[in-house]
Design a protein around this motif. Sequence first.
Motif, short mmCIF file in Angstrom:
data_model
loop_
_atom_site.label_atom_id
_atom_site.label_comp_id
_atom_site.label_asym_id
_atom_site.label_seq_id
_atom_site.Cartn_x
_atom_site.Cartn_y
_atom_site.Cartn_z
N ASP A 191 0.83 -1.21 0.00
CA ASP A 191 0.00 0.00 0.00
C ASP A 191 0.86 1.26 0.00
O ASP A 191 0.54 2.24 -0.67
CB ASP A 191 -0.99 0.00 1.17
N VAL A 192 1.98 1.21 0.72
CA VAL A 192 2.89 2.35 0.72
C VAL A 192 3.57 2.49 -0.65
O VAL A 192 3.71 3.60 -1.18
CB VAL A 192 3.94 2.21 1.83
N ALA A 193 3.98 1.39 -1.24
CA ALA A 193 4.60 1.43 -2.56
C ALA A 193 3.67 2.08 -3.59
O ALA A 193 4.11 2.85 -4.46
CB ALA A 193 4.98 0.02 -3.00
N GLU A 194 2.39 1.80 -3.47
CA GLU A 194 1.42 2.41 -4.38
C GLU A 194 1.34 3.92 -4.16
O GLU A 194 1.31 4.71 -5.12
CB GLU A 194 0.04 1.78 -4.18
N LEU A 195 1.34 4.35 -2.90
CA LEU A 195 1.28 5.77 -2.59
C LEU A 195 2.53 6.50 -3.05
O LEU A 195 2.48 7.67 -3.45
CB LEU A 195 1.09 5.97 -1.08
N LEU A 196 3.66 5.81 -3.02
CA LEU A 196 4.92 6.43 -3.43
C LEU A 196 4.98 6.72 -4.93
O LEU A 196 5.88 7.43 -5.39
CB LEU A 196 6.10 5.55 -3.02
N LYS A 197 4.02 6.23 -5.68
CA LYS A 197 3.93 6.58 -7.10
C LYS A 197 3.45 8.02 -7.29
O LYS A 197 3.62 8.60 -8.36
CB LYS A 197 2.98 5.63 -7.82
N SER A 198 2.85 8.60 -6.24
CA SER A 198 2.38 9.98 -6.31
C SER A 198 3.57 10.94 -6.30
O SER A 198 4.56 10.73 -5.59
CB SER A 198 1.48 10.28 -5.10
N ASP A 199 3.46 12.02 -7.08
CA ASP A 199 4.54 13.01 -7.10
C ASP A 199 4.54 13.86 -5.84
O ASP A 199 5.42 14.71 -5.66
CB ASP A 199 4.47 13.87 -8.35
N ARG A 200 3.59 13.62 -4.94
CA ARG A 200 3.54 14.35 -3.67
C ARG A 200 4.19 13.55 -2.53
O ARG A 200 4.28 14.05 -1.41
CB ARG A 200 2.10 14.70 -3.30
N TRP A 201 4.61 12.33 -2.84
CA TRP A 201 5.23 11.47 -1.83
C TRP A 201 6.70 11.26 -2.16
O TRP A 201 7.08 11.19 -3.34
CB TRP A 201 4.54 10.10 -1.79
N GLU A 202 7.52 11.15 -1.11
CA GLU A 202 8.93 10.82 -1.29
C GLU A 202 9.32 9.72 -0.31
O GLU A 202 8.74 9.59 0.77
CB GLU A 202 9.82 12.05 -1.06
N LEU A 203 10.32 8.94 -0.71
CA LEU A 203 10.83 7.85 0.12
C LEU A 203 12.22 8.19 0.61
O LEU A 203 13.09 8.62 -0.16
CB LEU A 203 10.88 6.55 -0.69
N VAL A 204 12.45 7.99 1.92
CA VAL A 204 13.77 8.13 2.53
C VAL A 204 14.04 6.84 3.29
O VAL A 204 13.14 6.28 3.92
CB VAL A 204 13.82 9.33 3.50
N THR A 205 15.27 6.34 3.23
CA THR A 205 15.60 5.11 3.95
C THR A 205 16.57 5.40 5.09
O THR A 205 17.36 6.34 5.04
CB THR A 205 16.22 4.06 3.01
N MET A 206 16.48 4.57 6.12
CA MET A 206 17.41 4.62 7.24
C MET A 206 17.95 3.21 7.47
O MET A 206 17.17 2.24 7.49
CB MET A 206 16.72 5.12 8.52
N ASP A 207 19.24 3.12 7.66
CA ASP A 207 19.87 1.82 7.88
C ASP A 207 19.84 1.51 9.38
O ASP A 207 20.86 1.53 10.07
CB ASP A 207 21.30 1.84 7.35
N THR A 208 18.64 1.25 9.86
CA THR A 208 18.45 0.97 11.28
C THR A 208 17.16 0.18 11.44
O THR A 208 16.50 -0.17 10.47
CB THR A 208 18.44 2.26 12.11
N GLY A 209 16.79 -0.09 12.71
CA GLY A 209 15.60 -0.86 12.99
C GLY A 209 14.34 -0.02 13.11
O GLY A 209 14.32 1.17 12.77
N HIS A 210 13.31 -0.64 13.65
CA HIS A 210 11.96 -0.08 13.62
C HIS A 210 11.75 1.09 14.58
O HIS A 210 10.74 1.80 14.47
CB HIS A 210 10.97 -1.20 13.95
N TRP A 211 12.68 1.32 15.49
CA TRP A 211 12.53 2.40 16.47
C TRP A 211 13.68 3.40 16.33
O TRP A 211 14.52 3.55 17.22
CB TRP A 211 12.47 1.83 17.88
N PRO A 212 13.75 4.16 15.21
CA PRO A 212 14.90 5.04 14.97
C PRO A 212 14.98 6.22 15.92
O PRO A 212 16.03 6.85 16.03
CB PRO A 212 14.69 5.50 13.52
N MET A 213 13.88 6.56 16.59
CA MET A 213 13.95 7.66 17.56
C MET A 213 14.84 7.29 18.75
O MET A 213 15.33 8.17 19.46
CB MET A 213 12.54 8.05 18.05
N PHE A 214 15.09 6.00 18.92
CA PHE A 214 16.04 5.54 19.93
C PHE A 214 17.40 5.19 19.31
O PHE A 214 18.44 5.58 19.82
CB PHE A 214 15.50 4.30 20.66
N SER A 215 17.38 4.45 18.21
CA SER A 215 18.63 3.94 17.65
C SER A 215 19.43 4.98 16.88
O SER A 215 20.66 4.97 16.91
CB SER A 215 18.36 2.73 16.74
N GLN A 216 18.74 5.91 16.20
CA GLN A 216 19.42 6.95 15.42
C GLN A 216 18.66 8.28 15.51
O GLN A 216 18.19 8.81 14.51
CB GLN A 216 19.58 6.52 13.96
#
Length: 231
Positions: A191-216
């Motif tokens: 569902d997110v991949a479909e939304l990312l087709k919109s020109d109003r959405w952008e994807l950013v990646t983080m090389d960490t786990g599910h809780w980045p507010m703690f890990s990074q």
Amino acid sequence: MTEFVLVAGAKLGAWAWDAVVPGLLAAGYGAHALTLSGLAEKRGAPAGQQTHVRDIVEEVERLGLRDVVLVGHSYSGIPVGQAAERIGDRLSRVVYVDASVPADGKSFLWGWPSDGVRAAIEANDGFWPSFSAEDLADQDLTDEQIARIVRDSTPHPGASLTEPAVVTRPLAELPSTYVKCLLDWPEPSDDVAELLKSDRWELVTMDTGHWPMFSQPHELARILHESVTSP
């Protein structure tokens, strides 16, 4: 001034953003971490998913915020995505941090193997039990971070996980950033991949786990900053 409203995922409260808020304030933004009803210092308050949507909308209105960036982590992407359309022209952007996104008529538990969660909610008086150390393993967290999350997390109101979302405007129309944490799972959900087709959405990646507010937290604060400054 851009105002960030930060909403952590299941079982967490405003405290989860303690290491992120200073970086946003130092960059000249407003930063408001919000605890949803039934969690942390609001533990015991009855809460469904629509309660959490109202929590977010009412916080924005109570503080008189404009140029708002709503940030939802994990479960909280669902109420944040609904609140985004309800705050109207106060909204600047939505940031989903390794989060679920709402689909009209669908609950948080829709679309993934949820029998275990539903059974846990039924066995624990309507609440999803707080975190164990095992839940947090292999997610780029230190032993100290795991210990704190286990100590301070609270059972999550089960009704908020089973109540359906109410979405009246396509999410693809709202300016949005999706932050994918690669250690948790390397690809966005369908569902997110479909939304990312919109020109109003952008994807950013983080090389960490599910809780980045703690890990990074510093890297996450940088990404939040860039979400509103990048062209």
